[in-house]
Design an enzyme around this catalytic site. Sequence first.
Site, PDB file in Angstrom:
ATOM      1  N   HIS A 184      -9.853  -1.081  -7.191  1.00 24.81           N
ATOM      2  CA  HIS A 184      -9.448   0.130  -6.461  1.00 24.81           C
ATOM      3  C   HIS A 184      -8.299   0.853  -7.167  1.00 24.81           C
ATOM      4  O   HIS A 184      -8.311   2.090  -7.268  1.00 24.81           O
ATOM      5  CB  HIS A 184      -9.051  -0.261  -5.041  1.00 24.81           C
ATOM      6  CG  HIS A 184      -8.657   0.883  -4.168  1.00 24.81           C
ATOM      7  ND1 HIS A 184      -9.579   1.721  -3.593  1.00 24.81           N
ATOM      8  CD2 HIS A 184      -7.433   1.332  -3.757  1.00 24.81           C
ATOM      9  CE1 HIS A 184      -8.951   2.627  -2.859  1.00 24.81           C
ATOM     10  NE2 HIS A 184      -7.644   2.418  -2.945  1.00 24.81           N
ATOM     11  N   ASP A 236       0.840  -1.207   0.000  1.00 25.95           N
ATOM     12  CA  ASP A 236       0.000   0.000   0.000  1.00 25.95           C
ATOM     13  C   ASP A 236       0.872   1.253   0.000  1.00 25.95           C
ATOM     14  O   ASP A 236       1.585   1.512   0.974  1.00 25.95           O
ATOM     15  CB  ASP A 236      -0.906  -0.043   1.243  1.00 25.95           C
ATOM     16  CG  ASP A 236      -2.002   1.010   1.228  1.00 25.95           C
ATOM     17  OD1 ASP A 236      -1.920   1.955   0.429  1.00 25.95           O
ATOM     18  OD2 ASP A 236      -2.932   0.875   2.048  1.00 25.95           O
TER      19      ASP A 236
HETATM   20  C1  HEM Z   1     -10.388   1.468   2.422  1.00 27.58           C
HETATM   21  C2  HEM Z   1      -9.147   1.378   2.651  1.00 27.58           C
HETATM   22  C3  HEM Z   1      -8.147   1.441   1.532  1.00 27.58           C
HETATM   23  C4  HEM Z   1      -7.269   0.470   1.229  1.00 27.58           C
HETATM   24  C5  HEM Z   1      -7.112  -0.856   1.921  1.00 27.58           C
HETATM   25  C6  HEM Z   1      -6.497   0.954   0.116  1.00 27.58           C
HETATM   26  C7  HEM Z   1      -5.499   0.233  -0.504  1.00 27.58           C
HETATM   27  C8  HEM Z   1      -4.850   0.620  -1.647  1.00 27.58           C
HETATM   28  C9  HEM Z   1      -3.916  -0.181  -2.354  1.00 27.58           C
HETATM   29  C10 HEM Z   1      -3.460  -1.561  -1.948  1.00 27.58           C
HETATM   30  C11 HEM Z   1      -3.491   0.510  -3.428  1.00 27.58           C
HETATM   31  C12 HEM Z   1      -2.540   0.032  -4.514  1.00 27.58           C
HETATM   32  C13 HEM Z   1      -1.122   0.279  -4.243  1.00 27.58           C
HETATM   33  C14 HEM Z   1      -0.781   1.734  -4.214  1.00 27.58           C
HETATM   34  O1  HEM Z   1      -0.756   2.416  -5.239  1.00 27.58           O
HETATM   35  O2  HEM Z   1      -0.567   2.201  -3.118  1.00 27.58           O
HETATM   36  C15 HEM Z   1      -4.144   1.780  -3.376  1.00 27.58           C
HETATM   37  C16 HEM Z   1      -3.939   2.790  -4.274  1.00 27.58           C
HETATM   38  C17 HEM Z   1      -4.518   4.011  -4.174  1.00 27.58           C
HETATM   39  N1  HEM Z   1      -5.513   4.363  -3.300  1.00 27.58           N
HETATM   40 FE1  HEM Z   1      -6.262   3.269  -1.813  1.00 27.58          FE
HETATM   41  N2  HEM Z   1      -6.920   2.192  -0.239  1.00 27.58           N
HETATM   42  C18 HEM Z   1      -7.940   2.536   0.613  1.00 27.58           C
HETATM   43  C19 HEM Z   1      -8.651   3.709   0.606  1.00 27.58           C
HETATM   44  C20 HEM Z   1      -8.406   4.750  -0.243  1.00 27.58           C
HETATM   45  C21 HEM Z   1      -9.068   6.016  -0.189  1.00 27.58           C
HETATM   46  C22 HEM Z   1     -10.154   6.400   0.818  1.00 27.58           C
HETATM   47  C23 HEM Z   1      -8.518   6.771  -1.172  1.00 27.58           C
HETATM   48  C24 HEM Z   1      -8.803   8.175  -1.563  1.00 27.58           C
HETATM   49  C25 HEM Z   1      -9.925   8.784  -1.440  1.00 27.58           C
HETATM   50  C26 HEM Z   1      -7.522   5.984  -1.844  1.00 27.58           C
HETATM   51  C27 HEM Z   1      -6.745   6.420  -2.879  1.00 27.58           C
HETATM   52  C28 HEM Z   1      -5.802   5.677  -3.521  1.00 27.58           C
HETATM   53  C29 HEM Z   1      -4.939   6.179  -4.578  1.00 27.58           C
HETATM   54  C30 HEM Z   1      -4.906   7.610  -5.105  1.00 27.58           C
HETATM   55  C31 HEM Z   1      -4.138   5.133  -4.987  1.00 27.58           C
HETATM   56  C32 HEM Z   1      -3.035   5.177  -6.042  1.00 27.58           C
HETATM   57  C33 HEM Z   1      -3.549   5.012  -7.409  1.00 27.58           C
HETATM   58  C34 HEM Z   1      -2.419   5.159  -8.409  1.00 27.58           C
HETATM   59  O3  HEM Z   1      -1.795   4.141  -8.733  1.00 27.58           O
HETATM   60  O4  HEM Z   1      -2.179   6.278  -8.854  1.00 27.58           O
HETATM   61  N3  HEM Z   1      -7.487   4.763  -1.252  1.00 27.58           N
HETATM   62  N4  HEM Z   1      -4.979   1.810  -2.282  1.00 27.58           N
END
Ligand code: HEM
Lengths: 385, 170
Positions: free
Chosen positions: A296, A210
């Site tokens: 996601h 993450d």
């Molecule tokens: C509910 C809990 C959440 C989990 C478990 C989670 C987990 C992850 C994971 C595993 C990734 C992919 C790896 C990475 O790029 O870091 C990711 C990407 C991302 N997440 Fe989340 N996330 C959560 C909530 C959110 C929320 C609330 C937001 C924003 C409102 C968000 C925004 C993003 C963004 C911007 C990326 C990167 C996308 C890119 O590759 O440009 N996430 N998240």
Amino acid sequence: MKPSRRQLFGYAGAAAAGAAVTGGAVVALDKDTPAPAPVSRNIDPYGDRQPAITAPSPRHGELVAFNLLPGTDKAALARLLRLWSADVVALGNGRPAPGDTAPELATANVALTTTVGFGPKVFELAGQKQAGPDELPVMRHDRLQDGWSGGDLLILVGADDELSVVHAVRRFVADARPFATPAWRQSGFWNGTGPDGKPVTGRNLFGQVDGTGNPAVGTPEFDATVWAADGGTTLVVRRIKLNLDTWDELTRSEQERAIGRKLSTGAPLTGTAEHDELDLEARDADGRPMIAANAHARLSHHSENDGRRIFRKGLNYVHDTGTTRESGLIFLSYQADITGQFFPLLARLDAADALNEWTTTIGSAVFAIPPGFQPGGWIGQKLLG
Amino acid sequence: MKLLAATIAVALPVLLSSCGTAEAPKPVAAAQTPRVLIEDAWVRATVGTKDTTMTAAFMALTNPGNADIKLISATSPVAGMVQLHEMAMKDGKMVMQEKAGGVSVPAASHAHLSPGGDHIMLMDLKKPLKPGDEVPLTLKFSDNTTHDLTVPVKAFTEEEEHYHPTPTAK
Ligand code: HEM
């Protein structure tokens, strides 16, 4: 209680080295070889910006939101920020805070940082209401609890040693007592160091890597994402409960489909290495998108959001009540502009994210993170001085 | 132990919450005589204590130069009288007394004014000091420098007896 001369100059030397060093490698020493001078892991508390934002993720973090007491006016708030600033410097350099009742608990070389944030009320007191952080509406999937939401001031302490975090937080809370009272506190942990001692992205409690998609510190992309014109930024704190029981019932490929990335390395389902670009067009033999429409990583990707980015730096948490454990993520997101960058992403994910089935946001708060300060100055001086 | 004065000057800048009056010392070139650096200053609150007419100020003083400097006096508008005190053994008892000649800050070293040690005694306080207040304090050193500080008032209970000597009659 009086530190010895040697200790004192130890502090001074440590502070001089200044910069953060990660991943302190263990060195095997010959009995006859004198031990090398330890490398300082103190992070300089001074600077144009508050230093924790670009520093490596701390192993332990604690956030305390405060509500201002009714009698705290602008002048009183300035006094609190002056004394907090002195605490930030002393504790960051491994010295006891002034008036510390447990001075032995202040330890150097634990990469301790403190970040101070201002809720909307601070800007009201300063007579600049419109300059405050934009508040977020309640989303369809939110189940917000008052006990985890809002706040007029924020202290975020991070360090690689939990005792040091807890001690520092205790000082900030004690020193705030005449001015402000805690509204909520949350603590969490992150492991950003691999088994070989090298920095890694780290994992959340779903087991996902993450943070991969974050803009990298030091790039123009990072600066454009995070820093507002005044040298500050904003921080969104969302307490997100993860339902590990139902998540565990999924097969690994179902888990990977929900995010669009592999659990093993964090690589996109269309790639092999963690930092490979997502191929959002790729389709499998049956013509279905390899990275699902509701995955996601697709929905949050900047290419699907008019280039909008945020900088995420979360902490895992567990919260025990008797024998019952709640697990989750203290989701922390830095961005120059909450309405322009964070909110559209949040709205999109709330509407369609596959992860929504296993996640529930139970707390939400927004803070402006003012610029850093220099010797002789204090946090928030420009706004409240 | 040989110490690098220049390093210390850079490492320990003044971080007092100055209100613009206290000049932040610039990093000092080796040839100049650097001023004493003051950090971690605080004054113990008197509200709720037995004697609200006196208290003490504590801080760390660092002398980055290579000549000893002494803190020779202090003044504050909140106190009728300010003295530099030390704790000393007298007739088998720890007592507080005025420190003759001031507090020495040895070259390339520190002096710590701390509870149970040397401190700046503020007497004949004009009003009780509450946690969260700020107190102006002016320090004079033997190198003819004057430092105007704004010092936070903090709650503290440890070793309170030292600052409230029980009346000798008891
Ligand atoms: C509910 C809990 C959440 C989990 C478990 C989670 C987990 C992850 C994971 C595993 C990734 C992919 C790896 C990475 O790029 O870091 C990711 C990407 C991302 N997440 Fe989340 N996330 C959560 C909530 C959110 C929320 C609330 C937001 C924003 C409102 C968000 C925004 C993003 C963004 C911007 C990326 C990167 C996308 C890119 O590759 O440009 N996430 N998240």
